[in-house]
Scaffold this motif. Structure first.
Motif, PDB file in Angstrom:
ATOM      1  N   VAL A 115     -26.254 -34.311 152.767  1.00 59.16           N
ATOM      2  CA  VAL A 115     -27.204 -33.474 153.491  1.00 59.16           C
ATOM      3  C   VAL A 115     -28.250 -34.426 154.072  1.00 59.16           C
ATOM      4  O   VAL A 115     -28.649 -35.379 153.416  1.00 59.16           O
ATOM      5  CB  VAL A 115     -27.873 -32.436 152.551  1.00 59.16           C
ATOM      6  N   ASP A 116     -28.697 -34.158 155.289  1.00 55.49           N
ATOM      7  CA  ASP A 116     -29.691 -35.027 155.927  1.00 55.49           C
ATOM      8  C   ASP A 116     -31.037 -34.944 155.227  1.00 55.49           C
ATOM      9  O   ASP A 116     -31.460 -33.879 154.785  1.00 55.49           O
ATOM     10  CB  ASP A 116     -29.872 -34.643 157.402  1.00 55.49           C
ATOM     11  N   ASN A 117     -31.715 -36.083 155.151  1.00 56.35           N
ATOM     12  CA  ASN A 117     -33.088 -36.191 154.649  1.00 56.35           C
ATOM     13  C   ASN A 117     -33.276 -35.622 153.245  1.00 56.35           C
ATOM     14  O   ASN A 117     -34.164 -34.816 153.010  1.00 56.35           O
ATOM     15  CB  ASN A 117     -34.071 -35.543 155.622  1.00 56.35           C
ATOM     16  N   VAL A 118     -32.447 -36.048 152.317  1.00 56.52           N
ATOM     17  CA  VAL A 118     -32.587 -35.640 150.919  1.00 56.52           C
ATOM     18  C   VAL A 118     -33.141 -36.830 150.146  1.00 56.52           C
ATOM     19  O   VAL A 118     -32.488 -37.866 150.042  1.00 56.52           O
ATOM     20  CB  VAL A 118     -31.237 -35.192 150.324  1.00 56.52           C
ATOM     21  N   CYS A 119     -34.346 -36.670 149.630  1.00 55.02           N
ATOM     22  CA  CYS A 119     -35.001 -37.747 148.878  1.00 55.02           C
ATOM     23  C   CYS A 119     -34.810 -37.509 147.382  1.00 55.02           C
ATOM     24  O   CYS A 119     -35.238 -36.486 146.851  1.00 55.02           O
ATOM     25  CB  CYS A 119     -36.487 -37.804 149.219  1.00 55.02           C
ATOM     26  N   GLU A 144     -31.672 -40.866 151.788  1.00 55.99           N
ATOM     27  CA  GLU A 144     -30.305 -40.648 152.272  1.00 55.99           C
ATOM     28  C   GLU A 144     -29.472 -39.914 151.236  1.00 55.99           C
ATOM     29  O   GLU A 144     -28.268 -39.774 151.394  1.00 55.99           O
ATOM     30  CB  GLU A 144     -29.624 -41.984 152.598  1.00 55.99           C
ATOM     31  N   GLY A 145     -30.079 -39.484 150.146  1.00 55.88           N
ATOM     32  CA  GLY A 145     -29.363 -38.763 149.102  1.00 55.88           C
ATOM     33  C   GLY A 145     -28.412 -39.653 148.327  1.00 55.88           C
ATOM     34  O   GLY A 145     -27.414 -39.184 147.792  1.00 55.88           O
ATOM     35  N   PHE A 146     -28.725 -40.944 148.208  1.00 61.22           N
ATOM     36  CA  PHE A 146     -27.813 -41.891 147.578  1.00 61.22           C
ATOM     37  C   PHE A 146     -28.313 -42.284 146.192  1.00 61.22           C
ATOM     38  O   PHE A 146     -29.468 -42.648 146.014  1.00 61.22           O
ATOM     39  CB  PHE A 146     -27.672 -43.134 148.456  1.00 61.22           C
ATOM     40  N   PHE A 147     -27.399 -42.220 145.211  1.00 60.23           N
ATOM     41  CA  PHE A 147     -27.671 -42.571 143.823  1.00 60.23           C
ATOM     42  C   PHE A 147     -26.655 -43.615 143.397  1.00 60.23           C
ATOM     43  O   PHE A 147     -25.457 -43.468 143.654  1.00 60.23           O
ATOM     44  CB  PHE A 147     -27.531 -41.312 142.943  1.00 60.23           C
ATOM     45  N   ALA A 148     -27.111 -44.678 142.737  1.00 61.42           N
ATOM     46  CA  ALA A 148     -26.212 -45.706 142.213  1.00 61.42           C
ATOM     47  C   ALA A 148     -26.712 -46.129 140.840  1.00 61.42           C
ATOM     48  O   ALA A 148     -27.910 -46.273 140.617  1.00 61.42           O
ATOM     49  CB  ALA A 148     -26.161 -46.900 143.146  1.00 61.42           C
ATOM     50  N   ASN A 157     -32.871 -28.998 143.739  1.00 59.11           N
ATOM     51  CA  ASN A 157     -31.898 -29.638 142.861  1.00 59.11           C
ATOM     52  C   ASN A 157     -30.499 -29.191 143.268  1.00 59.11           C
ATOM     53  O   ASN A 157     -30.285 -28.032 143.598  1.00 59.11           O
ATOM     54  CB  ASN A 157     -32.169 -29.275 141.407  1.00 59.11           C
ATOM     55  N   TYR A 158     -29.550 -30.117 143.215  1.00 60.44           N
ATOM     56  CA  TYR A 158     -28.169 -29.828 143.594  1.00 60.44           C
ATOM     57  C   TYR A 158     -27.299 -29.827 142.357  1.00 60.44           C
ATOM     58  O   TYR A 158     -27.356 -30.753 141.549  1.00 60.44           O
ATOM     59  CB  TYR A 158     -27.663 -30.869 144.601  1.00 60.44           C
ATOM     60  N   GLU A 159     -26.481 -28.787 142.201  1.00 60.25           N
ATOM     61  CA  GLU A 159     -25.583 -28.649 141.055  1.00 60.25           C
ATOM     62  C   GLU A 159     -24.144 -28.702 141.537  1.00 60.25           C
ATOM     63  O   GLU A 159     -23.740 -27.922 142.389  1.00 60.25           O
ATOM     64  CB  GLU A 159     -25.838 -27.314 140.347  1.00 60.25           C
ATOM     65  N   TYR A 160     -23.383 -29.624 140.952  1.00 60.40           N
ATOM     66  CA  TYR A 160     -21.969 -29.783 141.276  1.00 60.40           C
ATOM     67  C   TYR A 160     -21.158 -29.521 140.010  1.00 60.40           C
ATOM     68  O   TYR A 160     -21.302 -30.240 139.031  1.00 60.40           O
ATOM     69  CB  TYR A 160     -21.690 -31.200 141.787  1.00 60.40           C
TER      70      TYR A 160
END
Length: 184
Positions: A86-90, A118-122, A149-152
């Motif tokens: 998703v665009d612009n997710v901090c 960019e919604g990136f987690f590492a 919050n996003y739930e998968y």
């Protein structure tokens, strides 16, 4: 006329037999038995790395939001990469990702990737975290962002593929040369 019917039947039969099926959706029951580990000539922080195919996940609490979960290996360390598409997710800095298991246990992972929108987690996984992921069924991955919050939710197939990818990457030796051969 019988010859025409026979030829028509044969053509219809072979066209169905040799036609390609549609690509399975992420909610399908497609199980990957092949490791499909990819290593290119690219480097990450001046070190070679390998990665598995991304698992495509759909956010259950937001319509039309998707994410990817991917595993990678650099040196002898396993990494997990998650990206919200998703665009612009901090992503929040202090508490990033909770992984919920069927047993009721929860582990919290903090982002090692620089603060980004960019919604990136590492995250480099520790040995205990790898064993926890391998030995238990994941029910949900929750990612905390500033907006929402996003739930998968992960299916049995997603869990199987994740276990398979962890096993494959655990024994994979990252090649330390520019002479990586590309499969044809």
């Amino acid at each position: 006329m019988n010859r025409f019917k026979c030829i028509s039947f044969c053509l219809a039969f072979f066209s169905v037999f040799f036609s390609k099926a549609q690509k399975p959706a992420s909610d399908s029951v497609f199980v990957s038995f092949d490791c499909n580990i990819v290593q290119t000539k690219q480097k990450l922080n001046k070190k070679f790395f390998a990665s598995t195919p991304a698992l495509h996940l759909r956010a259950n609490n937001d319509e039309f939001s998707y994410g990817t979960l991917q595993l990678g290996k650099r040196d002898n360390n396993l990494f997990v990469y998650i990206q919200i598409l998703v665009d612009n997710v901090c992503i929040k800095k202090d508490k990033n990702v909770d992984i919920f298991f069927q047993s009721g246990e929860v582990i919290t992972l903090q982002n090692e990737y620089p603060l980004n929108c960019e919604g990136f987690f590492a995250r480099q996984l520790k040995r205990k975290e790898i064993e926890k992921l391998r030995g238990n069924e994941i029910t949900m991955i929750k990612i905390y962002t500033y907006e929402k919050n996003y739930e998968y939710y992960l299916s049995d197939v997603d869990n199987y593929n994740l276990d398979n990818q962890i096993d494959c990457l655990s024994v994979y030796k990252v090649k330390k040369t520019d002479e990586v051969k590309i499969k044809k």
